[in-house]
Design a protein around this motif. Structure first.
Motif, PDB file in Angstrom:
ATOM      1  N   TRP A 174      43.838  11.994   0.146  1.00  0.00           N
ATOM      2  CA  TRP A 174      43.571  13.146  -0.738  1.00  0.00           C
ATOM      3  C   TRP A 174      42.642  12.824  -1.782  1.00  0.00           C
ATOM      4  CZ3 TRP A 174      48.278  16.708  -2.398  1.00  0.00           C
ATOM      5  CH2 TRP A 174      47.569  18.052  -2.756  1.00  0.00           C
ATOM      6  N   ILE A 175      42.964  11.646  -2.395  1.00  0.00           N
ATOM      7  CA  ILE A 175      41.980  11.385  -3.380  1.00  0.00           C
ATOM      8  C   ILE A 175      40.468  11.188  -2.803  1.00  0.00           C
ATOM      9  CG2 ILE A 175      41.217   9.522  -4.834  1.00  0.00           C
ATOM     10  CD1 ILE A 175      44.283   8.727  -5.009  1.00  0.00           C
ATOM     11  N   GLU A 176      40.152  10.666  -1.626  1.00  0.00           N
ATOM     12  CA  GLU A 176      39.000  10.639  -1.066  1.00  0.00           C
ATOM     13  C   GLU A 176      38.482  11.925  -0.997  1.00  0.00           C
ATOM     14  OE1 GLU A 176      39.082   7.986   2.434  1.00  0.00           O
ATOM     15  OE2 GLU A 176      39.522   6.251   1.283  1.00  0.00           O
ATOM     16  N   ALA A 177      39.142  12.777  -0.411  1.00  0.00           N
ATOM     17  CA  ALA A 177      38.599  14.422  -0.146  1.00  0.00           C
ATOM     18  C   ALA A 177      38.267  14.834  -1.630  1.00  0.00           C
ATOM     19  CB  ALA A 177      39.830  15.210   0.545  1.00  0.00           C
ATOM     20  N   LEU A 178      39.055  14.857  -2.534  1.00  0.00           N
ATOM     21  CA  LEU A 178      38.820  15.369  -3.690  1.00  0.00           C
ATOM     22  C   LEU A 178      37.426  14.498  -4.139  1.00  0.00           C
ATOM     23  CD1 LEU A 178      42.215  15.582  -5.621  1.00  0.00           C
ATOM     24  CD2 LEU A 178      40.909  17.509  -4.565  1.00  0.00           C
ATOM     25  N   GLU A 179      37.249  13.415  -4.098  1.00  0.00           N
ATOM     26  CA  GLU A 179      35.927  12.761  -4.510  1.00  0.00           C
ATOM     27  C   GLU A 179      34.800  13.396  -3.584  1.00  0.00           C
ATOM     28  OE1 GLU A 179      37.079   8.679  -3.862  1.00  0.00           O
ATOM     29  OE2 GLU A 179      37.875   8.446  -5.796  1.00  0.00           O
ATOM     30  N   ALA A 180      34.882  13.511  -2.374  1.00  0.00           N
ATOM     31  CA  ALA A 180      34.051  14.185  -1.660  1.00  0.00           C
ATOM     32  C   ALA A 180      33.537  15.535  -2.259  1.00  0.00           C
ATOM     33  CB  ALA A 180      34.329  14.324  -0.053  1.00  0.00           C
ATOM     34  N   ILE A 181      34.470  16.591  -2.296  1.00  0.00           N
ATOM     35  CA  ILE A 181      34.396  17.812  -3.162  1.00  0.00           C
ATOM     36  C   ILE A 181      33.642  17.634  -4.575  1.00  0.00           C
ATOM     37  CG2 ILE A 181      35.524  19.657  -4.340  1.00  0.00           C
ATOM     38  CD1 ILE A 181      37.811  19.597  -2.030  1.00  0.00           C
ATOM     39  N   ARG A 182      33.830  16.520  -5.406  1.00  0.00           N
ATOM     40  CA  ARG A 182      33.425  16.510  -6.671  1.00  0.00           C
ATOM     41  C   ARG A 182      32.016  15.929  -6.098  1.00  0.00           C
ATOM     42  NH1 ARG A 182      36.066  11.948 -10.180  1.00  0.00           N
ATOM     43  NH2 ARG A 182      35.062  10.807  -8.384  1.00  0.00           N
ATOM     44  N   ALA A 183      31.577  15.450  -5.326  1.00  0.00           N
ATOM     45  CA  ALA A 183      30.196  14.612  -4.862  1.00  0.00           C
ATOM     46  C   ALA A 183      29.327  16.107  -4.342  1.00  0.00           C
ATOM     47  CB  ALA A 183      30.209  13.818  -3.936  1.00  0.00           C
ATOM     48  N   LEU A 184      29.960  17.207  -4.227  1.00  0.00           N
ATOM     49  CA  LEU A 184      29.105  18.392  -3.897  1.00  0.00           C
ATOM     50  C   LEU A 184      28.399  18.991  -5.231  1.00  0.00           C
ATOM     51  CD1 LEU A 184      31.815  20.367  -1.614  1.00  0.00           C
ATOM     52  CD2 LEU A 184      29.686  19.066  -0.865  1.00  0.00           C
ATOM     53  N   ASP A 185      28.615  18.481  -6.286  1.00  0.00           N
ATOM     54  CA  ASP A 185      27.939  18.997  -7.469  1.00  0.00           C
ATOM     55  C   ASP A 185      27.884  20.588  -7.471  1.00  0.00           C
ATOM     56  OD1 ASP A 185      26.455  18.811  -9.932  1.00  0.00           O
ATOM     57  OD2 ASP A 185      24.524  18.985  -8.961  1.00  0.00           O
ATOM     58  N   TYR A 186      29.069  20.930  -7.322  1.00  0.00           N
ATOM     59  CA  TYR A 186      29.203  22.594  -7.370  1.00  0.00           C
ATOM     60  C   TYR A 186      29.151  23.010  -8.657  1.00  0.00           C
ATOM     61  CZ  TYR A 186      33.939  20.924  -8.889  1.00  0.00           C
ATOM     62  OH  TYR A 186      35.102  20.206  -9.349  1.00  0.00           O
ATOM     63  N   ALA A 187      28.816  24.383  -8.916  1.00  0.00           N
ATOM     64  CA  ALA A 187      28.917  25.048  -9.995  1.00  0.00           C
ATOM     65  C   ALA A 187      30.280  25.519 -10.409  1.00  0.00           C
ATOM     66  CB  ALA A 187      27.767  26.035 -10.216  1.00  0.00           C
ATOM     67  N   TYR A 188      30.805  26.121  -9.321  1.00  0.00           N
ATOM     68  CA  TYR A 188      32.112  26.623  -9.519  1.00  0.00           C
ATOM     69  C   TYR A 188      33.103  26.208  -8.350  1.00  0.00           C
ATOM     70  CZ  TYR A 188      29.881  29.716 -12.822  1.00  0.00           C
ATOM     71  OH  TYR A 188      29.203  30.365 -13.937  1.00  0.00           O
ATOM     72  N   LEU A 189      34.280  25.912  -8.726  1.00  0.00           N
ATOM     73  CA  LEU A 189      35.318  25.672  -7.609  1.00  0.00           C
ATOM     74  C   LEU A 189      36.304  26.806  -7.345  1.00  0.00           C
ATOM     75  CD1 LEU A 189      37.060  22.321  -6.593  1.00  0.00           C
ATOM     76  CD2 LEU A 189      38.099  24.192  -6.956  1.00  0.00           C
ATOM     77  N   ILE A 190      36.405  27.491  -6.479  1.00  0.00           N
ATOM     78  CA  ILE A 190      37.967  28.375  -6.233  1.00  0.00           C
ATOM     79  C   ILE A 190      38.896  27.687  -5.503  1.00  0.00           C
ATOM     80  CG2 ILE A 190      38.432  30.569  -5.252  1.00  0.00           C
ATOM     81  CD1 ILE A 190      35.373  31.403  -5.164  1.00  0.00           C
ATOM     82  N   PRO A 191      39.953  27.479  -6.338  1.00  0.00           N
ATOM     83  CA  PRO A 191      41.207  26.855  -5.797  1.00  0.00           C
ATOM     84  C   PRO A 191      42.106  27.469  -4.693  1.00  0.00           C
ATOM     85  CG  PRO A 191      41.595  27.511  -7.829  1.00  0.00           C
ATOM     86  CD  PRO A 191      40.205  27.841  -7.648  1.00  0.00           C
TER      87      PRO A 191
END
Length: 359
Positions: free
Chosen positions: A254-271
């Motif tokens: 899960w930590i690795e998946a969150l790091e991959a999401i963070r690496a997308l350089d998003y402007a907005y994250l919809i949880p």
């Protein structure tokens, strides 16, 4: 999954304001052409997912469908306020019921719809993981004596007094039980018709959408929905605000998946639940939380302590304060929805016991 479902459903989360309808939704435009349909209070029962609506040139792409046919119908009413275009794609981010049990309503409204999920999610929705739903109505009915007692007296049947703020949630649930049971009774499980393994592009000249799989996390089939041109990501329950859910999850992955999401350089994250995140601060907070649990549980498990002994040793009070921000109900749910289940899976991870979906 029955333990997971009823821990959430019968955890007595509801709104502090006296909303008469347990399926109250509102909507907001996150960026042009991308909309969030959300529960007015994300902590209210039943647990209901966020829904994302993306306007494409060939129709709409929707992420998640709610936790019952009744919820799905309410969501569809919101969608029709956004656009008259048909829903072409419906993505189920994972197999937990509050994200896909509205599929039947979508299929009835748009018979040509493609319902898409990761291949592991398709297997779970179509398989034994969803058997819990057949007992849901009975379990809700079984909760009535406790719920009614607290609503009437502020105490459990054994006389244990419940703090006033938490008693409010029992009172709300007491008023909602009949409608919740009726909603459960109308549920029809509709499995996705299309699957992917690593990446699937829903191409479009206006708003292309990428479905990504970053590995196991909240489940073993979490689909992440990435809109690269808009820099918007929908995470499913890999990210839940204001407090995460830790049932049946895979801590290190899960930590690795969150790091991959963070690496997308998003402007907005919809949880998967809760408020839109405009930066990486909350994701960073989740990563730190998971790392802290693993750091405490791992050495204790390796020393041979039982799970019960580990639970007694682990101290996440500082993290609880950070997530709850002084709200007693969120603090209560942090313990019930996060600490108890996540310490359990972290212990399984540390001892090498398999973490299985649906159990």
């Amino acid at each position: 999954m029955s333990r997971v479902f009823f821990a959430i459903l019968l955890g007595l989360a509801s709104a502090a304001s006296a909303l008469a309808d347990p399926f109250v939704y509102d909507r907001q435009e996150v960026v042009e052409g991308t909309h969030l349909i959300y529960r007015v209070d994300p902590m209210r029962l039943p647990a209901e997912s966020n829904v994302v609506v993306i306007e494409q040139s060939g129709g709409l792409a929707v992420v998640d469908s709610g936790g019952s046919t009744m919820a799905g119908e309410r969501i569809i009413a919101q969608i029709r306020q956004i656009s008259d275009a048909p829903v072409r794609y419906l993505v189920n981010t994972h197999w937990h019921g509050d994200h896909h049990l509205g599929n039947a309503a979508f299929l009835a409204a748009w018979p040509e719809i493609e319902i898409i999920a990761h291949e592991n999610t398709v297997r779970h929705i179509a398989g034994a993981a969803m058997d819990y739903i057949h007992e849901a109505g009975e379990q809700l009915e079984a909760s009535r004596p406790v719920v009614d007692a607290v609503a009437a007296t502020g105490a459990l049947p054994d006389g244990t007094v419940i703090p006033a703020r938490i008693a409010e949630y029992y009172t709300m649930l007491a008023g909602d039980l009949d409608e919740l049971i009726a909603a459960v009774d109308t549920i029809e499980i509709i499995a996705p018709t299309r699957h992917f393994s690593d990446r699937l592009v829903l191409d479009d000249r206006m708003r292309p959408v990428e479905l990504r799989y970053f590995g196991r996390g909240n489940t073993d089939g979490d689909a992440v929905v990435w809109m690269p041109e808009q820099r918007v990501v929908a995470s499913g329950d890999l990210v839940v605000h204001p407090t995460p859910y830790g049932f049946g999850s895979y801590p290190a992955d899960w930590i690795e998946a969150l790091e991959a999401i963070r690496a997308l350089d998003y402007a907005y994250l919809i949880p998967g639940h809760g408020a839109v995140q405009p930066d990486t601060a909350y994701v960073d907070q989740l990563i730190a939380l998971m790392a802290e649990v693993r750091a405490q549980v791992g050495p204790l498990a390796e020393a041979g302590l039982s799970l019960e002994e580990v639970r007694a040793e682990v101290d996440l009070s500082a993290q609880q304060s950070l997530f709850a921000q002084g709200d007693a109900w969120i603090a209560n749910r942090f313990n019930a929805w996060w600490v108890t289940p996540f310490v359990g899976v972290a212990y399984q991870e540390a001892t090498g016991d398999p973490i299985l979906q649906g159990e």
